[in-house]
Design a protein around this motif. Structure first.
Motif, PDB file in Angstrom:
ATOM      1  N   LEU A  62       0.849  -1.198  -0.048  1.00 33.34           N
ATOM      2  CA  LEU A  62       0.031   0.131   0.061  1.00 33.34           C
ATOM      3  C   LEU A  62       0.820   1.266   0.038  1.00 33.34           C
ATOM      4  N   ALA A  63       1.978   1.424   0.654  1.00 25.61           N
ATOM      5  CA  ALA A  63       2.941   2.365   0.894  1.00 25.61           C
ATOM      6  C   ALA A  63       3.440   2.524  -0.367  1.00 25.61           C
ATOM      7  N   HIS A  64       3.810   1.478  -1.160  1.00 19.47           N
ATOM      8  CA  HIS A  64       4.462   1.596  -2.286  1.00 19.47           C
ATOM      9  C   HIS A  64       3.552   2.124  -3.646  1.00 19.47           C
ATOM     10  N   ARG A  65       2.358   1.719  -3.323  1.00 21.34           N
ATOM     11  CA  ARG A  65       1.355   2.033  -4.605  1.00 21.34           C
ATOM     12  C   ARG A  65       1.208   3.955  -4.067  1.00 21.34           C
ATOM     13  N   LEU A  66       1.052   4.277  -3.063  1.00 17.80           N
ATOM     14  CA  LEU A  66       0.889   5.483  -2.458  1.00 17.80           C
ATOM     15  C   LEU A  66       1.906   6.406  -3.088  1.00 17.80           C
ATOM     16  N   ASP A  71       4.247  10.109  -7.201  1.00 19.47           N
ATOM     17  CA  ASP A  71       5.185  10.219  -7.969  1.00 19.47           C
ATOM     18  C   ASP A  71       4.486  10.429  -9.757  1.00 19.47           C
ATOM     19  N   ASP A  72       3.606   9.821  -9.868  1.00 19.77           N
ATOM     20  CA  ASP A  72       2.807   9.759 -11.300  1.00 19.77           C
ATOM     21  C   ASP A  72       1.943  11.296 -11.363  1.00 19.77           C
ATOM     22  N   GLN A  73       1.410  11.741 -10.159  1.00 18.36           N
ATOM     23  CA  GLN A  73       0.841  13.068 -10.056  1.00 18.36           C
ATOM     24  C   GLN A  73       1.675  14.105 -10.169  1.00 18.36           C
ATOM     25  N   ASP A  75       4.623  13.853 -12.120  1.00 19.87           N
ATOM     26  CA  ASP A  75       5.091  13.862 -13.342  1.00 19.87           C
ATOM     27  C   ASP A  75       3.795  14.532 -14.221  1.00 19.87           C
ATOM     28  N   SER A  76       2.476  14.125 -13.893  1.00 18.00           N
ATOM     29  CA  SER A  76       1.495  15.004 -14.674  1.00 18.00           C
ATOM     30  C   SER A  76       1.370  16.376 -14.568  1.00 18.00           C
ATOM     31  N   GLU A  77       1.865  16.837 -13.488  1.00 18.35           N
ATOM     32  CA  GLU A  77       1.797  18.266 -13.299  1.00 18.35           C
ATOM     33  C   GLU A  77       2.943  18.887 -13.909  1.00 18.35           C
ATOM     34  N   GLU A  78       4.069  18.290 -13.894  1.00 21.52           N
ATOM     35  CA  GLU A  78       5.278  18.586 -14.659  1.00 21.52           C
ATOM     36  C   GLU A  78       4.942  18.774 -16.028  1.00 21.52           C
ATOM     37  N   GLY A  79       4.376  17.556 -16.687  1.00 21.78           N
ATOM     38  CA  GLY A  79       3.981  17.806 -17.916  1.00 21.78           C
ATOM     39  C   GLY A  79       3.038  18.673 -18.340  1.00 21.78           C
ATOM     40  N   ARG A  80       1.998  19.061 -17.424  1.00 27.25           N
ATOM     41  CA  ARG A  80       1.024  20.123 -17.718  1.00 27.25           C
ATOM     42  C   ARG A  80       1.699  21.445 -17.931  1.00 27.25           C
TER      43      ARG A  80
END
Length: 186
Positions: A62-66, A71-73, A75-80
């Motif tokens: 669960l900690a790994h997925r969080l 990290d994905d979020q 990355d998406s903010e940086e991409g935006r």
């Protein structure tokens, strides 16, 4: 609030539950191979050969997925942010090109006006001689034509000197408005 037992001490209750690699994969909805990959990455740990403590590994997974989601979020903010910067850069290039095209069109238009006005002046100056024989009236008409051409010449000179297209009150590009409209389109 009851204290959670230390998973490293001798487990009791739910902390004592263990399962096989295949069962842990079924709990996490993944293959046994992926369970072993997560172990190699240091996310999951087993007690003995093919014995996985369920509660400890559930918390670790669960900690790994969080962390992955965070990290994905990021990355998406940086991409935006990068997409917005690229869109701004493209808008600036388009504005620069359009300014260059406008300047080129203005120069071409001034050349045409200059050519037409240059041919028009002798034609207009010949009219007083054709209309009247009165020298005083002819001189007044010629003076008025000269004054009109002088004023036109000053206006053309100011335009040729780089006065903004459309006059001084021409709208300037509004970058904040463009950015806001792009944010609203999301």
């Amino acid at each position: 609030m009851p204290r959670r037992p230390d998973p490293e001490s001798t487990p009791t209750g739910v902390w004592a539950l263990t399962c096989s690699t295949a069962d842990l994969g079924a709990i996490f909805d993944m293959t046994a191979r992926r369970v072993l990959q997560l172990e190699a990455e240091g996310v999951l740990r087993r007690n003995d050969h093919n014995q996985w403590p369920v509660a400890r590994n559930f918390q670790a997974f669960l900690a790994h997925r969080l962390r992955q989601e965070a990290d994905d979020q990021a990355d998406s903010e940086e991409g935006r942010r990068l997409r917005n910067l690229k869109a701004d850069e493209i808008s600036l290039r388009v504005e620069e090109r359009s300014r260059a095209l406008v300047a080129e069109a203005r120069a071409e238009a001034l050349a045409i006006v200059d050519e037409v006005a240059g041919q028009l002046q002798p034609d207009l100056m010949a009219i007083p001689a054709r209309v009247t024989t009165d020298l005083a009236l002819r001189r007044r008409i010629e003076d008025e034509i000269s004054i009109a051409f002088g004023a036109m010449s000053k206006r053309l000179a100011s335009q040729a000197a780089g006065a903004p297209a459309g006059g001084a009150d021409a709208p300037k590009p509004n970058r904040q408005q463009r950015r806001a409209s792009r944010r609203g389109a999301r």
